[in-house]
Design an enzyme around this catalytic site. Sequence first.
Site, PDB file in Angstrom:
ATOM      1  N   CYS A 145       0.832  -1.210   0.000  1.00 17.76           N
ATOM      2  CA  CYS A 145       0.000   0.000   0.000  1.00 17.76           C
ATOM      3  C   CYS A 145       0.863   1.256   0.000  1.00 17.76           C
ATOM      4  CB  CYS A 145      -0.934  -0.010   1.202  1.00 17.76           C
ATOM      5  SG  CYS A 145      -1.938   1.482   1.337  1.00 17.76           S
ATOM      6  N   CYS A 148      -0.359   4.104   2.202  1.00 21.78           N
ATOM      7  CA  CYS A 148      -0.123   3.901   3.639  1.00 21.78           C
ATOM      8  C   CYS A 148       1.349   4.093   3.999  1.00 21.78           C
ATOM      9  CB  CYS A 148      -0.518   2.489   4.069  1.00 21.78           C
ATOM     10  SG  CYS A 148      -2.032   1.877   3.350  1.00 21.78           S
ATOM     11  N   ASP A 149       2.228   3.559   3.184  1.00 22.30           N
ATOM     12  CA  ASP A 149       3.620   3.409   3.616  1.00 22.30           C
ATOM     13  C   ASP A 149       4.641   4.240   2.835  1.00 22.30           C
ATOM     14  OD1 ASP A 149       2.756   1.576   5.507  1.00 22.30           O
ATOM     15  OD2 ASP A 149       2.910  -0.104   4.129  1.00 22.30           O
TER      16      ASP A 149
END
Length: 320
Positions: A145, A148-149
């Site tokens: 992701c 997200c990261d």
Amino acid sequence: MPDTHEVVIIGSGPAGLTAAIYSARANLSPLVLEGEPSNTSDQPGGQLMLTTDVENYPGFADGITGPELMQAFRDQALRFGTQIETVKASRVDLTKRPFGIWVGDPQALEPTYQAQSVIVATGAESLMLGLDREIAFVGRGLSTCATCDGFFFRGREIAVVGGGDSAIEEATFLTRFASKVTIIHRRDTLRASKIMQKRAFDNPKIEFLWDTVVAKYLGNGSISGLRVQNVKTEQMSDLSLSGVFIAIGHKPNTDVFKGQLEMKDNGYLITQPGSSRTNIEGVFACGDVQDDVYRQAVTAAGSGCMAALDAERWLEAQHG
Ligand code: NAP
């Protein structure tokens, strides 16, 4: 006799547990079938169980780990009287009410549970390469992701594996943070749409490694690189990298609903626009199992709330 409930929620990621919090607070005493432990994201708590730091979930200014966040969701659901069973649905019968849900032997004559309404929140799984130590590296340099990261790879060199729209989109997004993004694709042409391709070809931070597959993750504890192989020459080489994003597609967890709930060609459940209603009255769907666009914990939680409110209103109408 099967155990009968007003609401059975199948799945326990942000969508399922938010649906549980809302339906428990509406006095519907929901039962959550949270799934069974596994080493993939198809497990109690869902995909966040394979994430380390979550920095984009509103309300946690300093971030929180995925497992801690899911524990907080679970505790909150329990606090209002949710019943949680650590089992996985093996079969459902949505053809008549009360609906039937089996766990264990799907051939058993009687369902294990009966439900007046069902909320499907079984999520989706990122497809993975299936290499050694893969799951252990998730959250330690390996991610599925970018939203997200990506932030954790500021100024670093990273790779994205895949050649579809997801891979190109993730790679393009990641150039906001990374100093260089190498797209590793197993063929010499991309599957991604032409407009996305052009965006990547025009981006000076993106490089392509064509006809190449990942043979091995390198690193002790966290990713330090990849061993890759050119599929035409069979030559192996090592790349030094801080992070790797796998973007080879997702698979919604919908096998158990095939033939009963309407799905798109890619297996995602279809819900009526602006609601969580499926094609079967009394069955609602929320979270990634019906979302192949946003796939975020916060959107999943929001749609879990919608499903609980839809189920509550529907049950109220049934009871006159
Ligand atoms: P996808 O279109 O199925 O592409 C998967 C890519 O991963 C393909 O290039 C495939 O290679 C590669 N791949 C699959 N298995 C692999 C393996 N084991 N090892 C190495 N490579 C592997 O999946 P997606 O990119 O997630 O897209 C899914 C759908 O969502 C598509 O319809 C896409 O258009 C859509 N989407 C749209 C957008 C957008 O419009 N903004 C963004 C994301 C996704 P091959 O090409 O060789 O098969």
